[in-house]
Write a protein that holds these residues in place. Sequence first.
Motif, PDB file in Angstrom:
ATOM      1  N   GLY A  47       0.944  -1.087   0.021  1.00 26.82           N
ATOM      2  CA  GLY A  47       0.048   0.042  -0.047  1.00 26.82           C
ATOM      3  C   GLY A  47       0.932   1.241  -0.246  1.00 26.82           C
ATOM      4  N   TYR A  48       1.805   1.290   0.679  1.00 30.82           N
ATOM      5  CA  TYR A  48       2.856   2.420   0.911  1.00 30.82           C
ATOM      6  C   TYR A  48       3.535   2.437  -0.385  1.00 30.82           C
ATOM      7  N   ASP A  50       2.690   1.448  -3.444  1.00 32.87           N
ATOM      8  CA  ASP A  50       1.586   1.895  -4.612  1.00 32.87           C
ATOM      9  C   ASP A  50       1.327   3.184  -4.268  1.00 32.87           C
ATOM     10  N   CYS A  51       1.359   3.848  -3.290  1.00 31.72           N
ATOM     11  CA  CYS A  51       1.019   5.390  -2.925  1.00 31.72           C
ATOM     12  C   CYS A  51       2.076   6.039  -3.411  1.00 31.72           C
ATOM     13  N   ASP A  54       2.163   6.257  -7.236  1.00 33.83           N
ATOM     14  CA  ASP A  54       0.959   6.804  -7.901  1.00 33.83           C
ATOM     15  C   ASP A  54       0.097   5.630  -8.462  1.00 33.83           C
ATOM     16  N   ARG A  57      -4.134   4.276  -3.871  1.00 32.14           N
ATOM     17  CA  ARG A  57      -4.855   5.242  -2.955  1.00 32.14           C
ATOM     18  C   ARG A  57      -3.634   5.690  -1.905  1.00 32.14           C
ATOM     19  N   CYS A  58      -3.850   6.626  -1.119  1.00 29.86           N
ATOM     20  CA  CYS A  58      -2.723   6.894  -0.111  1.00 29.86           C
ATOM     21  C   CYS A  58      -3.584   7.183   1.287  1.00 29.86           C
ATOM     22  N   THR A  59      -3.137   6.298   2.272  1.00 31.73           N
ATOM     23  CA  THR A  59      -3.536   6.955   3.465  1.00 31.73           C
ATOM     24  C   THR A  59      -3.102   8.417   3.888  1.00 31.73           C
ATOM     25  N   GLY A  62       0.512   7.933   4.166  1.00 26.26           N
ATOM     26  CA  GLY A  62       1.107   7.810   3.251  1.00 26.26           C
ATOM     27  C   GLY A  62       1.444   8.851   2.192  1.00 26.26           C
ATOM     28  N   LYS A  63       0.338   9.807   2.230  1.00 26.76           N
ATOM     29  CA  LYS A  63       0.281  11.072   1.500  1.00 26.76           C
ATOM     30  C   LYS A  63       1.192  12.005   2.111  1.00 26.76           C
ATOM     31  N   LYS A  66       4.833  10.802   0.870  1.00 25.28           N
ATOM     32  CA  LYS A  66       4.893  11.320  -0.400  1.00 25.28           C
ATOM     33  C   LYS A  66       5.174  12.653  -0.585  1.00 25.28           C
TER      34      LYS A  66
END
Length: 130
Positions: A47-48, A50-51, A54, A57-59, A62-63, A66
């Motif tokens: 998940g991290y 993939d965030c 791009d 989705r970002c938690t 994660g956002k 980023k």
Amino acid sequence: MKLLIASLLLGCVALTWARARPADHYTDKWDNLNVEEILESDRILRGYVDCLLDKGRCTPDGKTLKETLPDALEHGCEKCTEKQKDKSDRVIRYLVNKRPQYWKELSKKYDPNNIYQERYKDKIQEAKGN
């Protein structure tokens, strides 16, 4: 490429969960985060990744990572707390040794010209155990 990811990950943990505090440090809000738990969970780690790439989705964390990662890479994690630097080193070692494909993908995006790879060469070689 690995230097990019090293830098990426170096900032990753530190930045992964950090927002800039006024002036000289990122927030210490995530200093007590259990990084091993994230690294041991394929789902959470993916998940991290993939965030950051791009691809998903970002938690909120994660956002923040980023948004903060480019600054941490560029400035050698100088705004990171000591705990963030330690956790970044753990993440780098893990990705280099156990998830080289993630390392490669992240390097391609965040260091396409190998600027950070070259800058953090020693840190990456250390992570590889060389």
